[in-house]
Design a protein around this motif. Sequence first.
Motif, PDB file in Angstrom:
ATOM      1  N   GLY A 193     -16.890   5.822  10.434  1.00  0.00           N
ATOM      2  CA  GLY A 193     -17.103   4.817   9.390  1.00  0.00           C
ATOM      3  C   GLY A 193     -17.922   3.640   9.891  1.00  0.00           C
ATOM      4  O   GLY A 193     -17.880   2.555   9.312  1.00  0.00           O
ATOM      5  N   LYS A 194     -18.696   3.848  10.975  1.00  0.00           N
ATOM      6  CA  LYS A 194     -19.382   2.704  11.588  1.00  0.00           C
ATOM      7  C   LYS A 194     -20.415   2.046  10.671  1.00  0.00           C
ATOM      8  O   LYS A 194     -20.712   0.871  10.812  1.00  0.00           O
ATOM      9  CB  LYS A 194     -20.019   3.095  12.925  1.00  0.00           C
ATOM     10  N   GLU A 195     -20.958   2.809   9.706  1.00  0.00           N
ATOM     11  CA  GLU A 195     -21.961   2.223   8.795  1.00  0.00           C
ATOM     12  C   GLU A 195     -21.349   1.440   7.633  1.00  0.00           C
ATOM     13  O   GLU A 195     -22.066   0.818   6.870  1.00  0.00           O
ATOM     14  CB  GLU A 195     -22.883   3.306   8.208  1.00  0.00           C
ATOM     15  N   PHE A 196     -20.036   1.467   7.508  1.00  0.00           N
ATOM     16  CA  PHE A 196     -19.427   0.754   6.383  1.00  0.00           C
ATOM     17  C   PHE A 196     -19.545  -0.764   6.542  1.00  0.00           C
ATOM     18  O   PHE A 196     -19.493  -1.501   5.567  1.00  0.00           O
ATOM     19  CB  PHE A 196     -17.940   1.115   6.243  1.00  0.00           C
ATOM     20  N   MET A 220     -25.015  -9.493   8.794  1.00  0.00           N
ATOM     21  CA  MET A 220     -23.956  -8.489   8.630  1.00  0.00           C
ATOM     22  C   MET A 220     -24.127  -7.844   7.260  1.00  0.00           C
ATOM     23  O   MET A 220     -24.478  -8.520   6.294  1.00  0.00           O
ATOM     24  CB  MET A 220     -22.568  -9.139   8.651  1.00  0.00           C
ATOM     25  N   GLN A 221     -23.870  -6.543   7.179  1.00  0.00           N
ATOM     26  CA  GLN A 221     -23.919  -5.887   5.869  1.00  0.00           C
ATOM     27  C   GLN A 221     -22.705  -4.980   5.705  1.00  0.00           C
ATOM     28  O   GLN A 221     -22.267  -4.335   6.659  1.00  0.00           O
ATOM     29  CB  GLN A 221     -25.229  -5.103   5.709  1.00  0.00           C
ATOM     30  N   MET A 222     -22.178  -4.967   4.484  1.00  0.00           N
ATOM     31  CA  MET A 222     -20.917  -4.256   4.278  1.00  0.00           C
ATOM     32  C   MET A 222     -20.945  -3.415   3.008  1.00  0.00           C
ATOM     33  O   MET A 222     -21.491  -3.838   1.994  1.00  0.00           O
ATOM     34  CB  MET A 222     -19.789  -5.286   4.149  1.00  0.00           C
ATOM     35  N   LYS A 223     -20.376  -2.221   3.121  1.00  0.00           N
ATOM     36  CA  LYS A 223     -20.158  -1.403   1.926  1.00  0.00           C
ATOM     37  C   LYS A 223     -18.717  -1.684   1.473  1.00  0.00           C
ATOM     38  O   LYS A 223     -17.759  -1.082   1.971  1.00  0.00           O
ATOM     39  CB  LYS A 223     -20.363   0.080   2.262  1.00  0.00           C
ATOM     40  N   GLY A 224     -18.610  -2.637   0.552  1.00  0.00           N
ATOM     41  CA  GLY A 224     -17.301  -3.186   0.190  1.00  0.00           C
ATOM     42  C   GLY A 224     -16.316  -2.159  -0.332  1.00  0.00           C
ATOM     43  O   GLY A 224     -15.153  -2.129   0.090  1.00  0.00           O
ATOM     44  N   LYS A 229     -11.236   1.063   0.406  1.00  0.00           N
ATOM     45  CA  LYS A 229     -10.405   2.287   0.340  1.00  0.00           C
ATOM     46  C   LYS A 229      -9.775   2.607   1.691  1.00  0.00           C
ATOM     47  O   LYS A 229      -8.582   2.863   1.793  1.00  0.00           O
ATOM     48  CB  LYS A 229     -11.277   3.472  -0.107  1.00  0.00           C
ATOM     49  N   VAL A 230     -10.613   2.582   2.744  1.00  0.00           N
ATOM     50  CA  VAL A 230     -10.079   2.929   4.062  1.00  0.00           C
ATOM     51  C   VAL A 230      -9.062   1.889   4.520  1.00  0.00           C
ATOM     52  O   VAL A 230      -8.057   2.219   5.136  1.00  0.00           O
ATOM     53  CB  VAL A 230     -11.205   3.064   5.123  1.00  0.00           C
ATOM     54  N   ALA A 231      -9.343   0.626   4.200  1.00  0.00           N
ATOM     55  CA  ALA A 231      -8.467  -0.457   4.670  1.00  0.00           C
ATOM     56  C   ALA A 231      -7.034  -0.276   4.163  1.00  0.00           C
ATOM     57  O   ALA A 231      -6.086  -0.339   4.956  1.00  0.00           O
ATOM     58  CB  ALA A 231      -9.013  -1.808   4.214  1.00  0.00           C
ATOM     59  N   THR A 232      -6.884  -0.027   2.877  1.00  0.00           N
ATOM     60  CA  THR A 232      -5.528   0.058   2.324  1.00  0.00           C
ATOM     61  C   THR A 232      -4.764   1.232   2.954  1.00  0.00           C
ATOM     62  O   THR A 232      -3.616   1.077   3.374  1.00  0.00           O
ATOM     63  CB  THR A 232      -5.574   0.238   0.791  1.00  0.00           C
ATOM     64  N   ARG A 233      -5.464   2.374   3.026  1.00  0.00           N
ATOM     65  CA  ARG A 233      -4.793   3.563   3.578  1.00  0.00           C
ATOM     66  C   ARG A 233      -4.399   3.323   5.049  1.00  0.00           C
ATOM     67  O   ARG A 233      -3.280   3.607   5.468  1.00  0.00           O
ATOM     68  CB  ARG A 233      -5.746   4.761   3.469  1.00  0.00           C
TER      69      ARG A 233
END
Length: 332
Positions: A193-196, A220-224, A229-233
């Motif tokens: 997930g390094k590109e997120f 910095m750039q982020m795919k919010g 999704k990954v954060a909550t899980r």
Amino acid sequence: MNYKVKIKGTGIYAPKKVVTNFDLEKTIETSDAWIYERTGIKQRHICSTEGGEFPSDMAYHATLDALKAANLEPNDIDMILFASVTPDYRLPNTACILQQKLGITNKCAAIDIAAACSGFVYGLNMATGLIKMGAIKNALIVGSEMLSREVNWEDRNSCILFGDGCGVAVVGRNEDNDDSDILSLHLGADGTGKEFFDQPIGGSVEPLTAQHIEDKVHFMQMKGKEMFKVATRTLAENATIVLDRAQMTLDDVNWLIPHQANVRIIETTGKLLGINPEKVIVNIDKYANTSAATIPIAMHEAITDGRIKRGQILLLDAFGAGLTTGATLLRY
Ligand code: UT7
């Protein structure tokens, strides 16, 4: 050797300048209502660029308070772990700069940790191993970030989310006659997930050029949505892992202190776990996402306002770019 590990003192530094959502309304197409509803953020602190509020400076002030609370001197620190993705310089590491600013003369170890928002928990968990085996007695764990330098203030998708600040903890061998200890821990990462969430310009692969700056592609750039999704899980999984390792349940936990990236991430994680929202510490409204600093700032505030009491069980739960993650279950 299996010494008990105690959080002996904490401290924070919040930069003097406060930027509210209403302030941002004047510079980008956004609204206080949108930001608050979608993130829970009302304001963020922003470092002065004139000097005196760089990551090592913030850490210096926060550490003096933490040492006072711990009743220790700078030279009692055997190791500095400085978590930041916005270090003072590329070289030397900011931990060494902090060592010098604190006047530490014992030649203690000093390293930086680049684990983004999980950096403080990484530091705490790594220091725990060294303290438990007796290799060191006291460690200073720092999360200090000046994200305002790396944020594109014209990108409404990301700039509204971040703030500057610092939180520290002095952690050491428990020599008191009490039960304070780190009970279990977990660290992990998933590079797929390094590109997120990344900042590809400015490193060895693509050194910063004038063109990058002109094109404004160096931030910095982020795919919010992907991060969300990954954060909550991941945060929910972490909690289960550390509780299982300590043979405890959520009922045993007095306070969940999650990384403060978005109040909706915190609420969704809480629902996945089934924890009473009153046990979850949230202060994102005041500071926004300060990366490695969110957890120590939230912990310190709850200690100083009397919510967190000695003997209580705390669950620190972090997630960030990398994607890195980690959790600590402890008796405060
Ligand atoms: O520390 C760990 C790293 N950070 C995170 O894990 C953050 C995780 N992600 C998030 O917190 C959320 O995904 C965001 C807050 C970044 C975005 O929330 P969202 O609910 O996923 O919004 P969205 O990206 O789906 O945007 C909804 C709409 C869009 O308009 P359209 O395309 O539907 O017409 C956006 O253009 O809201 C628009 N929008 C804004 N509107 C007003 C995006 N940013 C803003 C803004 N103000 N600042």
